[in-house]
Design a protein around this motif. Structure first.
Motif, PDB file in Angstrom:
ATOM      1  N   ALA A 168      -4.514   6.531   0.879  1.00 61.13           N
ATOM      2  CA  ALA A 168      -3.856   5.014   0.839  1.00 61.13           C
ATOM      3  C   ALA A 168      -4.281   4.640  -0.738  1.00 61.13           C
ATOM      4  N   LEU A 173      -4.776  12.501   3.852  1.00 67.03           N
ATOM      5  CA  LEU A 173      -3.808  11.351   4.046  1.00 67.03           C
ATOM      6  C   LEU A 173      -4.532  10.185   3.027  1.00 67.03           C
ATOM      7  N   TYR A 210       1.218   5.313   0.798  1.00 67.96           N
ATOM      8  CA  TYR A 210       0.554   6.260   1.522  1.00 67.96           C
ATOM      9  C   TYR A 210       0.972   7.608   1.097  1.00 67.96           C
ATOM     10  N   THR A 249       0.821  -1.017  -0.122  1.00 67.88           N
ATOM     11  CA  THR A 249      -0.085   0.144  -0.092  1.00 67.88           C
ATOM     12  C   THR A 249       0.914   1.387  -0.068  1.00 67.88           C
TER      13      THR A 249
END
Length: 104
Positions: free
Chosen positions: A72, A70, A58, A56
């Protein structure tokens, strides 16, 4: 050197060459360009990026006169998810130059 020592040396050297750290020079990277959706940034100023152990990615974004996010990004699904909008994380209610407009 006996045949046993030669075979053992070949096995050890073959195992070392097969390790990811040593074989990395033989790898070719094939990057994929993925654009962050415009609703999560203003002007493409991403101010933070980090990959997690599961792949993942970020990303901290910038929204001037608003609040950054923020995000993902999952390479498996190709989808972005907003984990936090900075005014929700900080409790701010007045966007502007001093607001939490970006994530570092």
């Amino acid at each position: 050197m006996s045949i046993t020592h030669r075979v053992l040396a070949w096995i050890v050297s073959s195992a070392l060459l097969a390790t990811p750290a040593l074989a990395a020079a033989d790898r070719v990277l094939t990057p994929t360009v993925v654009y962050v959706p415009e609703e999560y940034h203003s002007g493409g100023a991403y101010t933070a990026i980090q990959a997690g152990p599961d792949g993942t990615v970020y990303i901290g974004t910038t929204i001037y006169n608003g609040y950054g996010h923020l995000l993902a990004y999952s390479p498996r699904t190709g989808r972005f998810e907003s984990l936090a909008e900075m005014s929700a994380a900080t409790g701010e209610r007045l966007p502007g130059p001093a607001g939490q407009a970006k994530v570092h």
